[in-house]
Design an enzyme around this catalytic site. Structure first.
Site, PDB file in Angstrom:
ATOM      1  N   GLY A  70       0.831  -1.203   0.000  1.00 53.41           N
ATOM      2  CA  GLY A  70       0.000   0.000   0.000  1.00 53.41           C
ATOM      3  C   GLY A  70       0.861   1.246   0.000  1.00 53.41           C
ATOM      4  N   GLY A  81      -0.669   4.618  -0.050  1.00 49.70           N
ATOM      5  CA  GLY A  81      -1.602   5.729   0.064  1.00 49.70           C
ATOM      6  C   GLY A  81      -1.156   6.696   1.130  1.00 49.70           C
ATOM      7  N   ILE A 105      -0.992   6.501   4.535  1.00 48.48           N
ATOM      8  CA  ILE A 105      -0.035   5.929   5.488  1.00 48.48           C
ATOM      9  C   ILE A 105       1.223   5.487   4.764  1.00 48.48           C
ATOM     10  CG2 ILE A 105       0.388   4.014   7.086  1.00 48.48           C
ATOM     11  CD1 ILE A 105      -2.516   4.092   7.854  1.00 48.48           C
ATOM     12  N   ASP A 142      -6.165   0.022   2.514  1.00 54.12           N
ATOM     13  CA  ASP A 142      -7.379   0.790   2.800  1.00 54.12           C
ATOM     14  C   ASP A 142      -8.653  -0.040   2.660  1.00 54.12           C
ATOM     15  OD1 ASP A 142      -7.635   0.412   0.105  1.00 54.12           O
ATOM     16  OD2 ASP A 142      -7.645   2.528  -0.443  1.00 54.12           O
ATOM     17  N   LEU A 146     -10.678  -4.019   3.745  1.00 55.37           N
ATOM     18  CA  LEU A 146     -10.687  -5.245   4.539  1.00 55.37           C
ATOM     19  C   LEU A 146     -10.253  -6.457   3.726  1.00 55.37           C
ATOM     20  CD1 LEU A 146     -11.446  -6.794   7.121  1.00 55.37           C
ATOM     21  CD2 LEU A 146     -13.809  -6.835   6.308  1.00 55.37           C
ATOM     22  N   ASP A 147     -10.707  -6.544   2.490  1.00 54.83           N
ATOM     23  CA  ASP A 147     -10.419  -7.709   1.658  1.00 54.83           C
ATOM     24  C   ASP A 147      -8.914  -7.903   1.484  1.00 54.83           C
ATOM     25  OD1 ASP A 147     -11.183  -9.888  -0.035  1.00 54.83           O
ATOM     26  OD2 ASP A 147     -10.706  -8.637  -1.765  1.00 54.83           O
ATOM     27  N   CYS A 168     -35.920  -3.901  -0.704  1.00 49.72           N
ATOM     28  CA  CYS A 168     -37.071  -3.092  -1.112  1.00 49.72           C
ATOM     29  C   CYS A 168     -36.790  -1.604  -0.966  1.00 49.72           C
ATOM     30  CB  CYS A 168     -38.314  -3.502  -0.330  1.00 49.72           C
ATOM     31  SG  CYS A 168     -38.135  -3.348   1.465  1.00 49.72           S
TER      32      CYS A 168
END
Length: 612
Positions: free
Chosen positions: A19, A21, A23, A84, A86-87, A140
């Site tokens: 990552g 980004g 951070i 950034d 969870l997956d 709905c």
């Protein structure tokens, strides 16, 4: 100044950053300034300008790509996460467990942040505590009676975008059938199927009129539904644009020569400021232009696309579609900037928090490299100091023995085996809940599903055919009492799922039509060692726990990991000056996570052991 022992540990290490980004950029700078000389990451050029002699290897691609496998992870001494979502975090956690490489996790949400350490067999893994799912809405509400802009975003992202550009074999609650006067000879045509000889402009207009006009008129026919609700207004493209005006506002060939995720409908129609709220006509032009660009510039991707907040064209399309639907239902429209935040679950970062968290990551990484397990800390950064504490360190805990990831505890799935298809199980449970990318599913010794590029064509076809079969009607029937083994060979993860047949589910509380259970968060010990500032973290946490808010208006969700020490596993809620709960601090706060404010007071399950 680092000691000689620390300097040796730093210079002899090979670290992987995942990552780049908010951070990640701060972390890369801090690693370089701290003396690390062998770093694998992206975004390397800026750092090399002030540390030209260190070795930074750039890897461009998704961390879930096959090349970043267990063998790849084994070459590193420690992995540092700045992700950034969870997956991806779950995926990296599993690869680190399989490779037996320590992981330092991190995340920020506005002014809040945390750093946690995960070492196989010694501390909790990232998934030892179950993560709450993002807030869901009844089907709905999304399809028929939206009352908030977020409902329109969910409709545009999860229904319309998926139907137009994603896998059309997946079940979708969007009404795709047309029986209006525009197509009297094709009363049951699928409106999303492109007609032979139809150009992108015509296709986009036809879809627009169906979803914003015809479908609304069809809903208005149900008088009872609108007895106590404001009636929506059908919107047809002829009432918003003329064909000539739209053709003057889009030039795909001239303005959009680039391909891929940088293609922009905004640029094509001459809009520049993402913080402007577009008019209905502008949203309509963006909608049509986005459809044209997807069909003209990204045609090869259609059928496999999923919404990505970093996909510029996808965000533009979803913003426009959500705004048009919002107009129909009398809901205020939002800017692209606001819509992207809602669609991507983004809590915008604070640079200072990112810098603090990056420094804490490096501190914990050095401890890991030295094998200093007794001094590992999970550290939380809070917005408002409590007891003069802005940073709240907590000792890590041993692995949760009921964790299905690191302790291989079997799971239980309640599902209607007479109605649910294998596809539902794969998409909703195996991929979405368990986070597996390349699943293999076995019933005893029988393989009932597998994915992979190396499969024979006829074998792949058989597995694909199984997807549309009801569980109880598979070649090896799945019924109540069946035990399924699910594996992900890339993650080297395997778990067993016990199947329990259940006839009915609550549509609002259990919208998936199935319920997965099996791991339980273990509470923590009552006694707490004093850390820093001479005050125990339980005292500090209690003082910081200022308010509790059960309002359903709060839609942002943090992941409950290792909680602050105390007699109960609790979430640290942070109040603003008016006493309103605005954020929560717990393990796995993420820069762009879905957030739900929660308080878990179950202290009777058992004691949780601290790392010794």
């Amino acid at each position: 100044m680092a000691s000689e022992q620390q300097q040796q540990a730093i210079k002899g290490s090979k670290v992987l950053m995942v990552g780049a980004g908010g951070i990640g950029c701060e972390l890369l700078k801090t690693l370089a300034l701290s003396g690390f000389v062998d770093i694998h990451i992206v975004a390397r050029d800026a750092v090399l300008r002030f540390r030209p002699h260190i070795n930074i290897t750039a890897h461009h691609g998704n961390v879930k790509n096959p090349e970043f496998n267990v063998d790849f992870f084994k070459q590193f001494n420690v992995v540092l996460n700045g992700l950034d979502n969870l997956d991806a975090r779950r995926h990296v956690n599993r690869l680190c467990l399989a490779a037996d490489v320590p992981l330092v996790e991190s995340g920020t949400t506005g002014f809040l942040g945390q750093v946690t350490v995960h070492v196989k067999g010694k501390t909790e893994c990232y998934e030892c505590q179950p993560k709450p799912t993002p807030k869901t809405y009844p089907v709905c509400t999304i399809t028929s009676t939206p009352s908030k802009f977020v409902h329109c975003i969910v409709w545009a992202k999860d229904l319309l975008f998926a139907k137009l550009f994603g896998d059309r074999n997946l079940e979708n609650d969007l009404n795709a059938r047309s029986s209006n006067a525009a197509s009297p000879s094709k009363q049951t045509e699928d409106i999303f199927e492109r007609i032979e000889g139809e150009d992108a402009e015509q296709y986009g207009r036809r879809v627009y009129d169906h979803v914003f006009g015809y479908n609304i008129e069809a809903a208005l026919a149900n008088e009872e539904m609108w007895r106590n609700r404001n009636r929506p207004k059908p919107i047809y493209i002829r009432d918003v644009l003329t064909l000539k005006s739209n053709q003057q506002n889009g030039n795909m060939d001239k303005n959009c020569a680039v391909d891929g995720p940088n293609v922009s409908a905004m640029s094509s129609v001459g809009l520049k400021n993402p913080q402007d709220i577009w008019s209905l006509a502008e949203n309509t032009r963006i909608f049509l232009e986005a459809v044209k660009l997807f069909l003209g510039k990204r045609e090869k991707e259609i059928g496999s696309l999923t919404f990505d907040k970093d996909d510029r064209l996808a965000v533009e399309f979803v913003t426009a579609a959500a705004n048009i639907r919002a107009t129909s239902f009398g809901i205020p429209m939002h800017s692209l900037f606001e819509a992207k935040g809602i669609a991507g679950n983004i809590v915008h970062a604070v640079a200072t928090t990112n810098a603090i968290i990056a420094g804490l990551i490096v501190i914990e990484a050095i401890k890991v490299l030295q094998g200093d397990a007794r001094n590992y800390r999970m550290t939380y950064c809070v917005e408002h100091p409590s007891g003069k504490m802005l940073l709240m360190p907590v000792e890590p805990f041993e692995p949760n023995k009921s964790c299905y990831v690191c302790s291989e505890t079997p799971l239980l799935l309640e599902i209607n085996t007479q109605q649910s298809k294998l596809r539902d199980f794969v998409e909703k449970i195996v991929k979405n809940k368990l986070g597996m990318s390349s699943p293999l599913i076995m019933h005893g010794s029988n393989l009932i599903f597998e994915v992979g590029d190396d499969l024979e064509e006829d074998v792949a076809a058989n597995y694909a055919a199984n997807l549309d079969k009801v569980l109880a009607e598979l070649p090896t029937p799945v019924t109540s009492g069946t035990i399924l083994t699910v594996e992900d060979l890339q993650q080297e993860l395997s778990c067993n799922i016990n199947i329990k047949h259940r006839e009915e589910f609550d549509e609002e509380k259990e919208p998936d039509g199935m319920v997965l259970t099996g791991w339980t968060p273990a509470p923590i010990d009552k006694d707490t060692r004093a850390i820093g500032n001479g005050e125990s973290t339980s005292d500090a946490a209690q003082k910081a726990l200022e308010a509790q808010d059960d309002s359903d208006e709060i839609e942002m969700v943090t992941q409950p990991g290792a909680a602050l020490a105390g007699s109960k596993r609790r979430l640290l809620e942070i109040s603003n000056a008016d006493g309103e709960v605005v954020s929560a601090c717990n393990q796995n706060l993420e820069e762009e996570d879905d957030v739900v404010l929660m308080l878990d007071g179950n202290a009777d399950i058992g004691k949780k052991k601290r790392l010794q």
